[in-house]
Write an enzyme that holds these catalytic residues in place. Structure first.
Site, mmCIF file in Angstrom:
data_model
loop_
_atom_site.group_PDB
_atom_site.id
_atom_site.type_symbol
_atom_site.label_atom_id
_atom_site.label_comp_id
_atom_site.label_asym_id
_atom_site.label_seq_id
_atom_site.Cartn_x
_atom_site.Cartn_y
_atom_site.Cartn_z
ATOM 1 N N ASP A 24 0.787 -1.251 0.000
ATOM 2 C CA ASP A 24 0.000 0.000 0.000
ATOM 3 C C ASP A 24 0.815 1.296 0.000
ATOM 4 O OD1 ASP A 24 -1.943 -1.909 0.257
ATOM 5 O OD2 ASP A 24 -2.757 -1.195 2.153
ATOM 6 N N LYS A 129 -6.585 -4.853 -3.071
ATOM 7 C CA LYS A 129 -7.207 -5.490 -1.901
ATOM 8 C C LYS A 129 -8.254 -4.557 -1.285
ATOM 9 C CE LYS A 129 -3.487 -4.272 1.403
ATOM 10 N NZ LYS A 129 -4.281 -3.488 2.328
ATOM 11 N N CYS A 162 -2.082 -2.237 7.848
ATOM 12 C CA CYS A 162 -2.050 -3.199 6.742
ATOM 13 C C CYS A 162 -0.819 -4.096 6.777
ATOM 14 C CB CYS A 162 -2.191 -2.469 5.414
ATOM 15 S SG CYS A 162 -3.846 -1.765 5.238
HETATM 16 C C1 C5J Z 1 -3.097 0.820 5.467
HETATM 17 C C2 C5J Z 1 -4.849 2.078 6.520
HETATM 18 N N1 C5J Z 1 -2.585 0.552 4.290
HETATM 19 N N2 C5J Z 1 -4.120 2.451 7.543
HETATM 20 N N3 C5J Z 1 -4.343 1.388 5.482
HETATM 21 O O1 C5J Z 1 -2.483 0.602 6.487
HETATM 22 O O2 C5J Z 1 -6.032 2.366 6.476
#
Ligand code: C5J
Length: 220
Positions: A24, A129, A162
């Site tokens: 991400d 995802k 994540c």
């Molecule tokens: C991730 C989030 N990628 N913190 N998303 O950690 O919402």
């Protein structure tokens, strides 16, 4: 087999059975003016992970290691967005709403893209995802099993959300995870530290943690 100095003990890397998983690293989380910044977060805390991750990405490519990228986001019709996730947080702007870089966390929008420094190249799978974990509702596990991958080198954001969720999912599926501490980041330094501590605690209950320099030395 290169041995990487890690916590809680050395990680024996098997390069042919290892993949680099970058979680991400999206513009909406990392860039000034994106979703994360609009919510009042200091994106510099995440951006520090870009340069070390770039070095690891280049080393993995040079070593012909499988590289997989993930992006958190949803279909434009939001059919895969659970109402509870949409409501959560009572945010001034939320998932699906127009934001500074297009609709927030919607596939195809500029903010959903991976930052240019870490852009995927041909042959590197990109996993879209809908959840926090990269295994939930994706074909990540099928891709890894198809390539006989047993070890994951994990980078990305955020450490406690994540990254942690994915490492826990991977652990339950029998994958060994090495998390590169300087290649992860959080808007909250205390959550970053705790997120890494929870992975390596109790004899590495979810995996291993090491600075990226140790992996780079092992790959060189
Ligand atoms: C991730 C989030 N990628 N913190 N998303 O950690 O919402």
């Amino acid at each position: 087999m290169p041995s990487i100095g890690a916590a809680p003990y050395a990680f024996d890397l098997r390069p042919a059975a290892a993949a680099l998983l970058i979680i991400d690293m999206q513009r909406d989380f990392l860039e000034p003016g994106g979703f994360g910044a609009v919510l009042g977060n200091d994106v510099a805390r995440l951006r520090g992970a870009i340069a070390p991750t770039r070095a690891v990405l280049e080393a993995a490519r040079a070593a012909a290691m499988l590289v997989i990228h993930t992006r958190e986001g949803h279909r434009p019709d939001l059919a895969d967005l659970p109402p509870a996730k949409r409501r959560r947080g009572n945010l001034p702007i939320g998932i699906g709403d127009p934001g500074p870089m297009g609709r927030i966390l919607v596939r195809g929008e500029p903010g959903h893209d991976i930052v240019p420094e870490l852009a995927p190249i041909a042959g590197e799978p990109v996993i879209d995802k809908p959840g926090k974990g990269a295994f939930h509702a994706t074909d990540l596990e099928a891709i890894l099993r198809g390539r006989a991958i047993a070890q994951l080198i994990v980078c990305g954001v955020t450490t406690e959300v994540c990254v942690n969720t994915t490492v826990r999912e991977a652990n339950d599926r029998g994958f060994d995870c090495l998390v590169l501490e300087d290649c992860t980041g959080s808007y909250f330094p205390e959550f970053h530290a705790a997120g890494l501590a929870m992975i390596r605690a109790q004899g590495g209950i979810f995996g291993w943690v090491a600075p990226s320099a140790r992996l780079l030395a092992a790959l060189s």
